[in-house]
Motif scaffolding. Structure first.
Motif, PDB file in Angstrom:
ATOM      1  N   THR A 347       0.835  -1.197   0.000  1.00 56.16           N
ATOM      2  CA  THR A 347       0.000   0.000   0.000  1.00 56.16           C
ATOM      3  C   THR A 347       0.872   1.250   0.000  1.00 56.16           C
ATOM      4  O   THR A 347       1.994   1.231   0.489  1.00 56.16           O
ATOM      5  N   THR A 348       0.326   2.329  -0.554  1.00 54.79           N
ATOM      6  CA  THR A 348       0.969   3.637  -0.520  1.00 54.79           C
ATOM      7  C   THR A 348      -0.088   4.688  -0.227  1.00 54.79           C
ATOM      8  O   THR A 348      -1.160   4.684  -0.844  1.00 54.79           O
ATOM      9  N   GLU A 349       0.202   5.574   0.712  1.00 56.67           N
ATOM     10  CA  GLU A 349      -0.691   6.689   0.989  1.00 56.67           C
ATOM     11  C   GLU A 349       0.138   7.901   1.408  1.00 56.67           C
ATOM     12  O   GLU A 349       1.297   7.771   1.786  1.00 56.67           O
ATOM     13  N   PHE A 350      -0.482   9.065   1.308  1.00 58.72           N
ATOM     14  CA  PHE A 350       0.201  10.303   1.667  1.00 58.72           C
ATOM     15  C   PHE A 350      -0.422  10.849   2.944  1.00 58.72           C
ATOM     16  O   PHE A 350      -1.635  11.085   3.007  1.00 58.72           O
ATOM     17  N   GLY A 431       4.402  -4.632 -10.946  1.00 57.25           N
ATOM     18  CA  GLY A 431       3.589  -5.814 -11.196  1.00 57.25           C
ATOM     19  C   GLY A 431       2.465  -5.996 -10.200  1.00 57.25           C
ATOM     20  O   GLY A 431       1.828  -5.036  -9.751  1.00 57.25           O
ATOM     21  N   ASP A 432       2.200  -7.268  -9.843  1.00 57.31           N
ATOM     22  CA  ASP A 432       1.139  -7.572  -8.883  1.00 57.31           C
ATOM     23  C   ASP A 432       1.627  -7.313  -7.464  1.00 57.31           C
ATOM     24  O   ASP A 432       2.753  -6.913  -7.241  1.00 57.31           O
ATOM     25  N   GLY A 433       0.749  -7.589  -6.491  1.00 61.93           N
ATOM     26  CA  GLY A 433       1.116  -7.412  -5.092  1.00 61.93           C
ATOM     27  C   GLY A 433       0.429  -6.244  -4.432  1.00 61.93           C
ATOM     28  O   GLY A 433       0.669  -5.967  -3.260  1.00 61.93           O
ATOM     29  N   SER A 434      -0.425  -5.514  -5.180  1.00 57.74           N
ATOM     30  CA  SER A 434      -1.187  -4.408  -4.613  1.00 57.74           C
ATOM     31  C   SER A 434      -2.601  -4.471  -5.192  1.00 57.74           C
ATOM     32  O   SER A 434      -2.958  -5.423  -5.894  1.00 57.74           O
ATOM     33  N   VAL A 435      -3.414  -3.476  -4.893  1.00 58.01           N
ATOM     34  CA  VAL A 435      -4.768  -3.454  -5.451  1.00 58.01           C
ATOM     35  C   VAL A 435      -4.748  -3.234  -6.957  1.00 58.01           C
ATOM     36  O   VAL A 435      -5.746  -3.495  -7.637  1.00 58.01           O
ATOM     37  N   TYR A 436      -3.621  -2.766  -7.498  1.00 58.43           N
ATOM     38  CA  TYR A 436      -3.491  -2.561  -8.943  1.00 58.43           C
ATOM     39  C   TYR A 436      -2.783  -3.774  -9.535  1.00 58.43           C
ATOM     40  O   TYR A 436      -1.555  -3.842  -9.581  1.00 58.43           O
ATOM     41  N   GLU A 437      -3.570  -4.748  -9.969  1.00 59.27           N
ATOM     42  CA  GLU A 437      -3.002  -5.987 -10.499  1.00 59.27           C
ATOM     43  C   GLU A 437      -2.781  -5.830 -12.000  1.00 59.27           C
ATOM     44  O   GLU A 437      -3.574  -6.284 -12.830  1.00 59.27           O
ATOM     45  N   ASN A 438      -1.690  -5.181 -12.331  1.00 63.56           N
ATOM     46  CA  ASN A 438      -1.318  -5.001 -13.724  1.00 63.56           C
ATOM     47  C   ASN A 438       0.202  -5.010 -13.820  1.00 63.56           C
ATOM     48  O   ASN A 438       0.905  -5.195 -12.829  1.00 63.56           O
ATOM     49  N   ALA A 439       0.701  -4.797 -15.005  1.00 59.77           N
ATOM     50  CA  ALA A 439       2.147  -4.864 -15.230  1.00 59.77           C
ATOM     51  C   ALA A 439       2.824  -3.504 -15.096  1.00 59.77           C
ATOM     52  O   ALA A 439       4.016  -3.382 -15.378  1.00 59.77           O
ATOM     53  N   ASN A 440       2.085  -2.478 -14.684  1.00 61.01           N
ATOM     54  CA  ASN A 440       2.671  -1.143 -14.582  1.00 61.01           C
ATOM     55  C   ASN A 440       3.750  -1.096 -13.506  1.00 61.01           C
ATOM     56  O   ASN A 440       3.747  -1.863 -12.547  1.00 61.01           O
TER      57      ASN A 440
END
Length: 562
Positions: A347-350, A431-440
């Protein structure tokens, strides 16, 4: 490498905490140089020098600075002017008014000699009446580059005459203004129409309709020359708006310095490099139009094996470059990346209160790139393509000494962006491992991908972060711990003390070891040194030269290293 980490921690602890008898007599003198006078409420810098003579090269030192905590506090301790000791020393303050300082160098074997500038101490003076205060200096131990104790040692402190007192202009002005024009009884009589706003004395004066009254009560407030903007002054000076993503403050390089004024949390971690790490790279040839946004992002990786839980910080981070002949210096929010065994999703938050990026990574995840910190900068004028010498600087630190951090940055251009960092949807890992499951890649602002265009270090399309710069790899040295002495019931025999010192200098080179085979050889050498220390310790115990407690402490050191 875990063996190196644990071993180095124990040896550095031992090397600084116990001082043995000298192998040969070499006179050395430590001196604390202070200004003759200092202003109350201000700061001054005192320098620490050590004269080791012309035949001895200084390898390490540990000293204690004593002072009156009611008069002085230490604001910062930095390295000295001598290159080998220009890195930030290790410090701790076990009791108020007593601060330990220690550092060692592994740069040169034959230098530095003569008078060595090892540290600069910034003192803050209390807001008190005139007085003269003394600052003491004592040297706990000195080693040359062969790990031999340097003795005898003399040390000279200094004294400072504190003059004046802190001018409380702001407080005095507000108090006198409140008494004269904003007293509760006066407000009802003089300004009956503004009675409801008199509960906030500072803001009432900025909104008071009579021009003469406003001029009189706000004369000292030189920060509000324009009546139409005076209502924004309190917010600017105290609330610290998130200038890291807004456009008005980033256009002026010096105004962004309020973004990260205090990085108190970073002081709990040992620095990974003697000085802030900088990476310089260039932009591509695509021009960047006015009002577009440059998204600067940086990532790190920490190749294992590593501790199960640890944190890496990035503080005092800036980006500087020249575009169209104008210099820009951008303050980047500080950041922490925590590797946690309890986390299952990155996760990342500010944190808007502390103005800090906070990223949490599962310890069990892949050792890929993790987002560190980022800044959205709105371009104030048309930027030409091919901007060169764009430099990002960051002070890296960690609470896991001995780890190696690989850090780099990127930059992409967007036609639209958000001033709220939490609305960007920054991806925490590759890659994966966060809520954004894409290759970015880590650092991608997922919620604004459709607005990416070419420019900076990106080509648009699916390149959402831009190409990465070169990588800087830095190693976190193991911090000497002065608060945990092992053998305090007497000096060590010279032969044992020399072996400990040599092992300590050998382990100091561990973070720079590259390659698995080289690391394994270095581990084997260190373990042989440690086992030799234990054998000498047991022999010294049988001969009555050290206590059984001291021998057992040395043996525990090797067991824990294994």
């Amino acid at each position: 490498m875990r063996v190196l980490v644990t071993t180095l921690g124990m040896l550095v602890t031992l090397g600084v905490a116990v001082g043995g008898l000298p192998a040969e007599s070499r006179a050395a003198q430590a001196t604390l140089v202070c200004p003759a006078t200092a202003q109350a409420g201000q700061q001054f810098v005192a320098g620490v020098t050590i004269d080791v003579g012309t035949t001895t090269a200084l390898g390490a030192y540990s000293a204690m600075v004593t002072y009156d905590p009611a008069v002085l506090t230490i604001a910062a301790v930095d390295g000295g002017d001598t290159a080998e000791f220009s890195g930030r020393p290790t410090t701790n303050t076990p009791t108020p008014g007593a601060t330990n300082i220690a550092a060692f160098q592994v740069m040169n074997v034959t230098s530095p000699k003569g008078v060595v500038s090892v540290a600069k101490i910034t003192f803050s003076v209390a807001a008190i009446a005139s007085t003269t205060t003394s600052i003491g200096l004592s040297v706990e131990s000195l080693f040359d580059t062969n790990a031999v104790n340097i003795l005898p040692i003399t040390a000279n402190g200094c004294s400072v005459s504190v003059t004046g007192s802190v001018p409380t202009t702001t407080t005095t002005t507000i108090t006198s203004t409140t008494t004269t024009t904003q007293a509760p009884t006066t407000t009802t009589t003089v300004q009956p129409t503004t009675t409801t706003t008199t509960t906030q004395a500072p803001t009432t004066t900025t909104t008071a309709p009579p021009p003469t009254t406003t001029t009189t009560t706000q004369a000292p407030a030189t920060t509000t020359p324009q009546p139409t903007t005076t209502t924004q002054v309190p917010t600017t000076t105290t609330a610290q708006p998130t200038t890291t993503t807004t456009t008005s403050t980033l256009a002026a390089p010096t105004t962004t310095t309020a973004t990260t004024p205090s990085s108190t949390s970073s002081t709990t971690l040992p620095a990974c490099s003697p000085a802030p790490v900088s990476i310089t790279s260039n932009f591509n040839g695509t021009a960047i139009p006015k009002d577009a946004f440059i998204w600067f992002s940086s990532v790190l990786s920490v190749p294992g094996p590593n501790p199960a839980a640890f944190t890496v910080r990035c503080d005092d981070s800036t980006i500087d470059f020249v575009a169209g002949g104008e210099p820009y210096v951008l303050d980047v929010p500080r950041a922490s990346v925590t590797f946690s065994p309890a986390s299952t999703l990155a996760t990342t938050e500010f944190d808007s209160a502390s103005q800090e990026w906070e990223t949490v990574i599962p310890s069990s995840g892949d050792a890929g790139n993790a987002f560190v910190t980022g800044l959205g900068f709105q371009v104030p004028v048309d930027f030409p393509g091919g901007i060169k010498q764009v430099t990002w600087t960051c002070q890296l630190s960690s609470d896991a000494p001995g780890i190696r951090i690989q850090w780099k940055w990127a930059a992409a251009v967007y036609t639209d962006f958000s001033p709220d960092p939490n609305s960007l949807g920054v991806k925490p890992v590759d890659g994966d491992g966060s809520v954004y499951e894409n290759a970015n890649e880590a650092g991608t602002p997922e919620n604004f991908r459709r607005f990416v265009i070419g420019g900076a270090r990106g080509g648009g399309g699916s390149n959402f972060t831009g190409g990465h710069s070169g990588t800087k790899a830095v190693a976190c040295p193991l911090e000497p711990t002065l608060a945990i002495p092992l053998c305090t019931d007497g000096p060590l025999p010279p032969s044992l003390d020399r072996k400990i010192g040599k092992a300590r200098l050998l382990i100091a080179r561990a973070p720079g070891a590259v390659g698995e085979r080289r690391v394994e050889k270095l581990q084997a050498r260190i373990m042989r040194r440690l086992e030799g220390i234990v054998r000498l310790a047991h022999r010294a115990q049988r001969m009555g030269r050290i206590s059984p407690n001291c021998a057992r402490a040395l043996e525990r050191m090797v067991v824990e290293a294994r």
